[in-house]
Enzyme design. Structure first.
Site, PDB file in Angstrom:
ATOM      1  N   CYS A  60      -5.352   5.456  -4.135  1.00  0.00           N
ATOM      2  CA  CYS A  60      -4.625   4.193  -3.953  1.00  0.00           C
ATOM      3  C   CYS A  60      -3.213   4.427  -4.460  1.00  0.00           C
ATOM      4  CB  CYS A  60      -5.311   3.064  -4.722  1.00  0.00           C
ATOM      5  SG  CYS A  60      -4.388   1.516  -4.735  1.00  0.00           S
TER       6      CYS A  60
ATOM      7  N   CYS B 298       0.875  -1.186   0.000  1.00  0.00           N
ATOM      8  CA  CYS B 298       0.000   0.000   0.000  1.00  0.00           C
ATOM      9  C   CYS B 298       0.904   1.224   0.000  1.00  0.00           C
ATOM     10  CB  CYS B 298      -0.923  -0.007   1.212  1.00  0.00           C
ATOM     11  SG  CYS B 298      -1.899   1.493   1.373  1.00  0.00           S
TER      12      CYS B 298
END
Length: 324
Positions: A231, A79
């Site tokens: 994201c 991430c």
């Protein structure tokens, strides 16, 4: 008492837990239960997409380990937005500006970056490794072993797609209108993250509008989460797809400005043969923290908890306002 920090990169929100400070670390089931509890929109906590977990690393060159538990209890391979927040926490804890963090698939380099604006801290993080092969997704029943600016009539009658794993899997399409950027993205993202014959493990879906040379807007439907404000790995993979599919619109010697519903990041594509990776630069904002006992962490009990605000979100919103 232990602090759970409430953090975000481009309004991709997480709670951050440093397990190295605990007397007894949470096991996997406890981490999943805690994540599902703190991301449950019916509780009184600020909304979040997942939990960032810091552990000691056994890797020689890594300062610490990062794990990312999604809202549905699944674990992400990486991430980028979360890594920036973890990097800031570790930088403050160990007084280092450059180091590596162990992630599920690789040890990644992070660096302290100059502030984006007043009181808007920023870090740059390495996004790698990069894969195009179907064994890293997998995608099935699409009659291809790679997807690179490819028409997929099983998914759309007018869009083309590129599939890149960094190392978590991303499906990318460059679109021209807001309906595709939002409604079509939601339809395809939902379809591919429910039981389906094409991406049997699910996939992060990113739709992008090209704004100008070295400038994009990216919207993401994230596996295990749904629509997100941003994201980090998705914006990074989309930047690489931008450079590959539209080389006349990308100067890889310069940074790419990537706008998203939560703000903006910058990326730098390193697209040399046999060494593809992306540098992701963006905010690492610590909105506040809650103090909680170890006992409540283990039992995933989050009632009667007070939140302490840092004031950083006000400055971040001023920054966002200045770039719109």
């Amino acid at each position: 008492m232990i602090n759970l920090f409430y953090v975000h990169g481009s309004e991709n929100h997480f709670y951050l837990l440093d397990q190295t400070l605990l007397t007894s670390e949470l096991n996997d089931n406890e981490l999943i239960n805690l994540t599902k509890t703190i991301t449950n929109k019916s509780n009184d906590l600020n909304p979040a997409d997942g939990l960032l977990v810091i552990n000691n690393s056994k890797h020689k060159d890594a300062l610490a380990q990062m794990r990312v538990i999604n809202a549905d209890g699944s674990e992400a391979s990486m991430c980028g937005n979360g890594l920036r927040c973890v990097a800031r926490y570790l930088s403050n804890k160990y007084h280092k500006d450059s180091f590596k963090v162990e992630t599920k698939s690789a040890d990644l380099l992070v660096n302290k970056h100059k502030d984006l604006a007043n009181n808007v801290a920023a870090f740059s993080v390495e996004i790698s490794p990069v894969y195009f092969d179907s064994k890293y997704f997998p995608f099935e029943n699409l009659n291809t072993t790679s997807i690179l600016n490819t028409a997929l009539p099983q998914l759309s009658d007018h869009l083309r797609f590129t599939a890149i794993a960094v190392p978590n899997p991303h499906l990318i399409s460059f679109v021209e209108n807001d309906h595709d950027l939002n409604e079509t993205l939601g339809e395809i993202g939902k379809k591919l993250n429910e039981p389906n014959p094409y991406f049997t493990d699910g996939v992060n879906v990113n739709f992008a509008k090209i704004l100008s040379r070295n400038k994009l807007f990216v919207h993401t439907y994230e596996r295990g989460v749904g629509f997100t404000n941003a994201c980090g790995t998705g914006m990074s993979a989309t930047s690489l797809a931008f450079a590959i599919n539209f080389p006349n619109l990308v100067d890889t010697k310069e940074q790419i400005d990537v706008y998203n519903p939560g703000g903006m990041v910058q990326t730098k594509v390193h697209n040399t043969p046999n060494n593809q990776w992306i540098e992701l630069i963006g905010n690492a904002t610590f909105v506040g923290k809650i103090s909680i006992s170890e006992k409540k962490l283990h039992s995933a009990t989050v009632d009667n908890i007070n939140f302490t605000d840092t004031g950083e979100e006000t400055d971040y919103q001023k920054f966002v306002g200045s770039i719109k």
